[in-house]
Write a protein that holds these residues in place. Structure first.
Motif, mmCIF file in Angstrom:
data_model
loop_
_atom_site.group_PDB
_atom_site.id
_atom_site.type_symbol
_atom_site.label_atom_id
_atom_site.label_comp_id
_atom_site.label_asym_id
_atom_site.label_seq_id
_atom_site.Cartn_x
_atom_site.Cartn_y
_atom_site.Cartn_z
ATOM 1 N N TRP A 151 35.742 52.299 45.905
ATOM 2 C CA TRP A 151 35.517 51.071 45.147
ATOM 3 C C TRP A 151 36.415 49.941 45.607
ATOM 4 N N VAL A 191 27.753 50.837 46.803
ATOM 5 C CA VAL A 191 28.490 50.597 45.557
ATOM 6 C C VAL A 191 27.664 51.049 44.360
ATOM 7 N N GLY A 192 26.375 50.733 44.347
ATOM 8 C CA GLY A 192 25.501 51.170 43.246
ATOM 9 C C GLY A 192 25.408 52.678 43.151
ATOM 10 N N VAL A 238 28.594 54.041 41.618
ATOM 11 C CA VAL A 238 28.633 53.857 40.162
ATOM 12 C C VAL A 238 27.806 54.932 39.470
ATOM 13 N N ALA A 239 26.605 55.191 39.992
ATOM 14 C CA ALA A 239 25.744 56.225 39.391
ATOM 15 C C ALA A 239 26.389 57.599 39.509
ATOM 16 N N PHE A 287 36.557 58.080 44.589
ATOM 17 C CA PHE A 287 35.829 56.977 43.964
ATOM 18 C C PHE A 287 36.650 55.695 43.957
ATOM 19 N N THR A 288 37.903 55.780 43.538
ATOM 20 C CA THR A 288 38.709 54.564 43.466
ATOM 21 C C THR A 288 38.952 53.983 44.854
ATOM 22 N N LEU A 297 29.593 58.278 39.801
ATOM 23 C CA LEU A 297 30.754 58.343 38.914
ATOM 24 C C LEU A 297 30.325 58.610 37.481
ATOM 25 N N GLY A 298 29.272 57.947 37.040
ATOM 26 C CA GLY A 298 28.760 58.206 35.693
ATOM 27 C C GLY A 298 28.349 59.650 35.510
#
Length: 151
Positions: A117, A67-68, A71-72, A113-114, A74-75
């Motif tokens: 997640w 998950v982390g 997030v990275a 991504f979605t 996706l950013g």
């Protein structure tokens, strides 16, 4: 059966779907929910074999790390996407930008991504007290559940 749509209305709808950046990620979200439910249903069966199990803590740590990383990533992808659009609008025509927004890969990345997640937090939430499926060389491990949520 219903009121038939005119050719112009069907054309406008098709063009809206092609140009929309939220429809494909929404399908990824729905697919993620379905895959999470499927994974939980498979987990309630006797598969995988008992030698392929990790402890709940190890599985939670792996899922949290994924998950982390998502997030990275996706950013990074959003930042690069914004920079591409910013640079391209100054040098490219609107026609090219329309092609860029209609690109399938441009829509598949947010859908992935979605979907991820949705699946990963569900897996973190639903990990069992005695076993969590895993595939690794460490062999079977069990850990009794303790604390306020223990059965």
């Amino acid at each position: 059966m219903g009121v038939p749509m005119s050719w112009a209305a069907r054309f406008r709808l098709r063009q809206y779907i092609k140009a929309s950046l939220w429809i494909v990620p929404m399908f990824g979200l729905v697919l993620g929910v379905l895959l999470a439910e499927l994974a939980l249903a498979v987990d309630r069966t006797d598969w995988p074999p008992s030698g392929w199990h990790y402890s709940a803590t190890t599985a939670g740590d792996v899922l949290t790390a994924i998950v982390g990383a998502m997030v990275a990533l996706l950013g990074f992808v959003v930042t690069i996407g914004v920079l591409v659009v910013q640079q391209a609008t100054g040098t490219l025509s609107p026609r090219y930008m329309r092609l860029w927004y209609r690109d399938r890969l441009q829509k598949a990345v947010p859908a992935t991504f979605t979907g991820t997640w949705v699946v990963l937090p569900e897996m973190v939430r639903a990990r069992g007290p005695l076993r969590v499926p895993g595939c690794g060389p460490s062999g079977p491990r069990t850990r009794p559940r303790t604390g306020p949520l223990a059965p």
